[in-house]
Design an enzyme around this catalytic site. Structure first.
Site, PDB file in Angstrom:
ATOM      1  N   LYS A 158      23.849 -35.169   8.651  1.00  0.00           N
ATOM      2  CA  LYS A 158      22.412 -35.291   8.531  1.00  0.00           C
ATOM      3  C   LYS A 158      22.209 -36.279   9.572  1.00  0.00           C
ATOM      4  O   LYS A 158      21.857 -37.537   9.179  1.00  0.00           O
ATOM      5  CB  LYS A 158      21.922 -35.666   7.145  1.00  0.00           C
ATOM      6  CG  LYS A 158      20.501 -35.459   6.935  1.00  0.00           C
ATOM      7  CD  LYS A 158      20.008 -35.635   5.395  1.00  0.00           C
ATOM      8  CE  LYS A 158      18.615 -35.612   5.333  1.00  0.00           C
ATOM      9  NZ  LYS A 158      17.685 -34.208   5.497  1.00  0.00           N
TER      10      LYS A 158
HETATM   11  N1  PPE Z   1      18.367 -28.400   5.089  1.00  0.00           N
HETATM   12  C1  PPE Z   1      17.802 -29.367   6.062  1.00  0.00           C
HETATM   13  C2  PPE Z   1      17.880 -28.976   7.677  1.00  0.00           C
HETATM   14  C3  PPE Z   1      17.371 -30.505   5.573  1.00  0.00           C
HETATM   15  O1  PPE Z   1      16.838 -31.574   6.276  1.00  0.00           O
HETATM   16  C4  PPE Z   1      17.223 -30.406   4.198  1.00  0.00           C
HETATM   17  C5  PPE Z   1      16.716 -31.907   3.258  1.00  0.00           C
HETATM   18  C6  PPE Z   1      17.739 -29.655   3.342  1.00  0.00           C
HETATM   19  C7  PPE Z   1      18.346 -28.306   3.963  1.00  0.00           C
HETATM   20  C8  PPE Z   1      18.079 -29.852   1.732  1.00  0.00           C
HETATM   21  O2  PPE Z   1      18.949 -30.670   1.573  1.00  0.00           O
HETATM   22  P1  PPE Z   1      19.017 -31.589   0.301  1.00  0.00           P
HETATM   23  O3  PPE Z   1      17.703 -32.346   0.341  1.00  0.00           O
HETATM   24  O4  PPE Z   1      20.248 -32.327   0.131  1.00  0.00           O
HETATM   25  O5  PPE Z   1      18.688 -30.568  -0.978  1.00  0.00           O
HETATM   26  N2  PPE Z   1      15.578 -32.531   4.077  1.00  0.00           N
HETATM   27  C9  PPE Z   1      15.233 -33.859   4.041  1.00  0.00           C
HETATM   28  C10 PPE Z   1      14.255 -34.065   5.073  1.00  0.00           C
HETATM   29  C11 PPE Z   1      12.737 -33.994   4.894  1.00  0.00           C
HETATM   30  C12 PPE Z   1      11.818 -34.705   5.949  1.00  0.00           C
HETATM   31  O6  PPE Z   1      10.629 -34.269   6.246  1.00  0.00           O
HETATM   32  O7  PPE Z   1      12.413 -35.653   6.447  1.00  0.00           O
HETATM   33  C13 PPE Z   1      14.438 -33.891   2.480  1.00  0.00           C
HETATM   34  O8  PPE Z   1      14.377 -32.853   1.901  1.00  0.00           O
HETATM   35  O9  PPE Z   1      14.491 -34.877   1.985  1.00  0.00           O
END
Ligand code: PPE
Length: 320
Positions: free
Chosen positions: A157
């Site tokens: 990330k």
């Molecule tokens: N894919 C991506 C690309 C992603 O950024 C997130 C989280 C997810 C999947 C889901 O991951 P998880 O939160 O571990 O279930 N995206 C974060 C960023 C949002 C933002 O605008 O900044 C979030 O949901 O916090």
């Protein structure tokens, strides 16, 4: 504009308006940062952070993948986050820890630039809107391909990687949709700009596997477990674009978005064009887990507590 009183910045609690970086911060120029998105919920037992350690472990792992040594341990960051939430007087909030290459060295070799760490917390409502969470959102398959492990590290990330999500999001919003669905280098479904994706057909749930270059979402894992505990079959497998159109139900998971139904993809109604039964069941069960209403998943919650007397209120930097 969001604003709370304090931000944790390199081991100190500083006023919101004083949490600043230099314009020659390495991460600002080259995207050399890693971050997390975490949520804290108001539960009957007090504020509690959902899968806090899993998020902080992922932060540490993302940092390592970009050759960054975090100057704080996961435990120090956990304690600092608790204190930050308490000092800001918040019961529920979004939590954004970020570690980045700081000021001092320019050029593409970041190894001499210091690693700085900040944590911000703020109240953040429904990411894709209350209406989206209730009635479902409209998504568009993006013309932008999801980054692959041939050029970056999809499982990390990292800040710079998000330019991919930003392009896809802008394209979808300008075209009048709520969210973008990105395909991978093989043309198979990967995920959305900030959420993982699930389909349901004939009662069977499917979601793209790690080989589709997805972020290994913590909510994705949680929802897979909840669904299996409820007796559903969940397959982690290749998902084609056409399966999106043929699915009875499609939904998304992520920290910011939680669990959001998709009611339309590329102007095709998904199923009946409204959130389906499986999505509703899982959304309810997942929200119960997040909000501490489910005994079974209480172990996922890290209760926010004041630092023990004589404990480490403000973590020291591991390396000065
Ligand atoms: N894919 C991506 C690309 C992603 O950024 C997130 C989280 C997810 C999947 C889901 O991951 P998880 O939160 O571990 O279930 N995206 C974060 C960023 C949002 C933002 O605008 O900044 C979030 O949901 O916090």
């Amino acid at each position: 504009m969001i604003e709370t009183d304090l931000i944790w910045h390199n081991g100190e609690f500083v006023a919101w308006e004083d949490a600043k970086v230099h314009v020659l911060t390495h991460g600002l120029h080259y995207g050399t940062g890693v971050f997390e998105g975490i949520r804290c919920y108001e539960t009957a037992r007090g504020p509690a952070i959902f899968r806090h350690l899993d998020h902080l472990d992922r932060l540490e792992r993302s940092a390592k993948l970009y050759y960054m040594e975090l100057p704080y341990t996961v435990e120090q960051l956990r304690v600092a986050t608790h204190e930050l939430i308490l000092r800001n007087g918040l019961n529920s909030c979004y939590i954004r820890p970020i570690a980045y290459r700081g000021y001092g060295h320019m050029g593409l070799n970041p190894l001499e630039a210091p690693v700085e760490v900040s944590i911000a917390v703020w109240p953040w409502g429904n990411y894709l809107g209350d209406e989206g969470t209730r009635d479902g959102i409209r998504a568009k398959v993006s013309s932008w391909e999801r980054i692959s492990s041939r050029s970056l590290i999809p499982q990390a990330k990292a800040s710079g990687q998000y330019l991919n999500s930003v392009l896809a999001k802008i394209e979808s919003v300008k075209a009048g949709y709520d969210e973008a669905i990105l395909l991978d280098e093989r043309g198979l479904v990967a995920e959305c700009s900030g959420e993982n994706l699930f389909t349901v057909r004939d009662g069977v749930i499917a979601t793209p596997s790690q080989s589709a270059g997805i972020l290994d979402g913590i909510n994705r894992r949680s929802v897979i477990q909840i669904a299996r505990d409820l007796g559903y079959t969940v397959l982690e497998r290749d998902v084609t674009r056409s399966e999106l159109y043929l699915a009875d139900e499609v939904f998304l998971t992520g920290t910011a978005a939680e669990l959001v139904p998709v009611r339309e993809i590329d102007d095709h109604g998904v199923g009946a064009g409204e959130p389906g039964e499986v999505t509703r069941v899982l959304q309810r069960a997942f929200l119960d887990a997040l909000n501490g209403r489910s005994e079974r998943y209480l172990e996922w919650l890290d209760l926010v507590v004041a630092p023990a007397v004589g404990g480490q209120a403000v973590p020291e930097r591991a390396s000065a």
